[in-house]
Motif scaffolding. Structure first.
Motif, PDB file in Angstrom:
ATOM      1  N   MET A 105      -6.527   4.146   3.825  1.00  0.00           N
ATOM      2  CA  MET A 105      -5.830   3.695   2.618  1.00  0.00           C
ATOM      3  C   MET A 105      -5.125   2.361   2.852  1.00  0.00           C
ATOM      4  O   MET A 105      -5.093   1.500   1.968  1.00  0.00           O
ATOM      5  CB  MET A 105      -4.825   4.762   2.158  1.00  0.00           C
TER       6      MET A 105
ATOM      7  N   ALA B 212       0.857  -1.186   0.000  1.00  0.00           N
ATOM      8  CA  ALA B 212       0.000   0.000   0.000  1.00  0.00           C
ATOM      9  C   ALA B 212       0.896   1.240   0.000  1.00  0.00           C
ATOM     10  O   ALA B 212       1.115   1.873   1.031  1.00  0.00           O
ATOM     11  CB  ALA B 212      -0.932  -0.008   1.207  1.00  0.00           C
TER      12      ALA B 212
ATOM     13  N   LEU C 183      -7.655  -0.418   2.837  1.00  0.00           N
ATOM     14  CA  LEU C 183      -8.092  -0.692   1.474  1.00  0.00           C
ATOM     15  C   LEU C 183      -6.951  -1.118   0.560  1.00  0.00           C
ATOM     16  O   LEU C 183      -7.170  -1.356  -0.631  1.00  0.00           O
ATOM     17  CB  LEU C 183      -8.795   0.532   0.882  1.00  0.00           C
ATOM     18  N   GLN C 184      -5.739  -1.152   1.107  1.00  0.00           N
ATOM     19  CA  GLN C 184      -4.512  -1.537   0.375  1.00  0.00           C
ATOM     20  C   GLN C 184      -4.266  -0.642  -0.837  1.00  0.00           C
ATOM     21  O   GLN C 184      -3.969  -1.104  -1.939  1.00  0.00           O
ATOM     22  CB  GLN C 184      -4.548  -3.004  -0.022  1.00  0.00           C
ATOM     23  N   ILE C 185      -4.384   0.641  -0.597  1.00  0.00           N
ATOM     24  CA  ILE C 185      -4.135   1.625  -1.662  1.00  0.00           C
ATOM     25  C   ILE C 185      -2.717   2.141  -1.498  1.00  0.00           C
ATOM     26  O   ILE C 185      -2.332   2.589  -0.485  1.00  0.00           O
ATOM     27  CB  ILE C 185      -5.145   2.786  -1.600  1.00  0.00           C
TER      28      ILE C 185
END
Length: 141
Positions: A136, A75, A139-141
């Motif tokens: 984030m 991420a 959400l693994q952004i």
């Protein structure tokens, strides 16, 4: 197996960001409200300043750890936001550092209220950054 490791790393990064947000809330909202309710202005101001300086280092370390875990978990965006927020907490040390007045005569009063207000505002802003980094990372952004 690699996906499980990434999930674990980003989950721990989100958890550390959540801890940082909790520490920010206590240091920026709870302590000042209680201090100014139960102490005179000078003592309350000193208490808040000392709390901000004392809390900024552990919060920054948590966010640096979250940044590393987020990057290792894939991420990258969360890692960058957490690292920027960690740097923001380190700035509290500089913002609240004692200064010697340059032009004021000896014995003149310093305006420390402005330093405290700036440190609280920066902490709130970087607390929002910590929230963003945690979301984030989750959400693994």
């Amino acid at each position: 197996m690699l996906d499980n490791l990434r999930n674990i790393l980003t989950s721990f990064a989100a958890l550390l960001c959540g801890f940082a947000v909790g520490g920010t809330w206590i240091g920026v909202v709870v302590v000042p409200n209680e201090s100014f309710d139960h102490m005179d202005h000078t003592r309350a101001d000193r208490s808040v300043r000392e709390t901000l300086v004392a809390a900024s280092t552990p919060i920054a370390i948590m966010l640096l750890a979250a940044s590393v875990l987020a990057v290792l978990g894939g991420a990258l965006g969360a890692g960058i936001v957490a690292a920027v927020s960690a740097f923001g907490y380190f700035t509290n040390r500089w913002t609240l550092a004692p200064r010697k007045p340059r032009s004021a005569p000896p014995g003149a009063r310093q305006r420390k209220k402005t330093q405290r207000v700036v440190a609280v505002a920066l902490s709130l802003i970087f607390g929002l950054g910590s929230i963003a980094a945690g979301v984030m990372a989750a959400l693994q952004i």
